[in-house]
Design a protein around this motif. Structure first.
Motif, PDB file in Angstrom:
ATOM      1  N   VAL A   2      43.832  22.436   9.692  1.00 31.18           N
ATOM      2  CA  VAL A   2      43.847  22.231  11.142  1.00 31.18           C
ATOM      3  C   VAL A   2      44.123  23.550  11.849  1.00 31.18           C
ATOM      4  O   VAL A   2      43.528  23.841  12.892  1.00 31.18           O
ATOM      5  N   ASP A   3      45.004  24.361  11.259  1.00 29.07           N
ATOM      6  CA  ASP A   3      45.305  25.659  11.855  1.00 29.07           C
ATOM      7  C   ASP A   3      44.060  26.534  11.928  1.00 29.07           C
ATOM      8  O   ASP A   3      43.830  27.227  12.930  1.00 29.07           O
ATOM      9  N   LEU A   4      43.259  26.509  10.878  1.00 29.43           N
ATOM     10  CA  LEU A   4      42.038  27.293  10.849  1.00 29.43           C
ATOM     11  C   LEU A   4      41.052  26.820  11.917  1.00 29.43           C
ATOM     12  O   LEU A   4      40.436  27.636  12.617  1.00 29.43           O
ATOM     13  N   LEU A   5      40.918  25.521  12.069  1.00 31.83           N
ATOM     14  CA  LEU A   5      40.021  24.981  13.084  1.00 31.83           C
ATOM     15  C   LEU A   5      40.496  25.323  14.493  1.00 31.83           C
ATOM     16  O   LEU A   5      39.681  25.639  15.366  1.00 31.83           O
ATOM     17  N   VAL A   6      41.794  25.257  14.711  1.00 28.95           N
ATOM     18  CA  VAL A   6      42.339  25.622  16.020  1.00 28.95           C
ATOM     19  C   VAL A   6      42.086  27.104  16.297  1.00 28.95           C
ATOM     20  O   VAL A   6      41.671  27.490  17.391  1.00 28.95           O
ATOM     21  N   PHE A   7      42.313  27.934  15.285  1.00 32.73           N
ATOM     22  CA  PHE A   7      42.081  29.370  15.449  1.00 32.73           C
ATOM     23  C   PHE A   7      40.613  29.652  15.760  1.00 32.73           C
ATOM     24  O   PHE A   7      40.300  30.419  16.674  1.00 32.73           O
ATOM     25  N   LEU A   8      39.695  29.056  15.010  1.00 29.07           N
ATOM     26  CA  LEU A   8      38.276  29.279  15.247  1.00 29.07           C
ATOM     27  C   LEU A   8      37.841  28.727  16.610  1.00 29.07           C
ATOM     28  O   LEU A   8      37.001  29.326  17.282  1.00 29.07           O
TER      29      LEU A   8
END
Length: 71
Positions: A2-8
């Motif tokens: 989820v962190d990666l998706l939020v960052f992207l």
């Protein structure tokens, strides 16, 4: 994950913001006489620089000016 998706997502949002900002800025030319004179001087200087520092000028000289072994 989820962190990666939020960052992207934030990265994509920032990129979209920059694209919109640059497109809205426009490419209008300078309107006043001082700005036009400055633009002309910069264009003239860029032309002189391109003619002075091109490849054929720099590489077809046997020695740099003043460093000739013949004196």
């Amino acid at each position: 994950m989820v962190d990666l998706l939020v960052f992207l997502g934030l990265l994509a949002l920032f990129a979209a913001f920059l694209i919109v900002k640059l497109l809205r800025r426009g490419t209008s030319r300078t309107e006043n006489a001082d700005g036009l004179l400055i633009e002309q001087a910069r264009r003239d200087q860029a032309h002189v620089d391109r003619m002075s520092y091109n490849s054929s000028t720099l590489h077809n000289i046997p020695y740099p000016w003043g460093d000739s072994p013949r004196g």
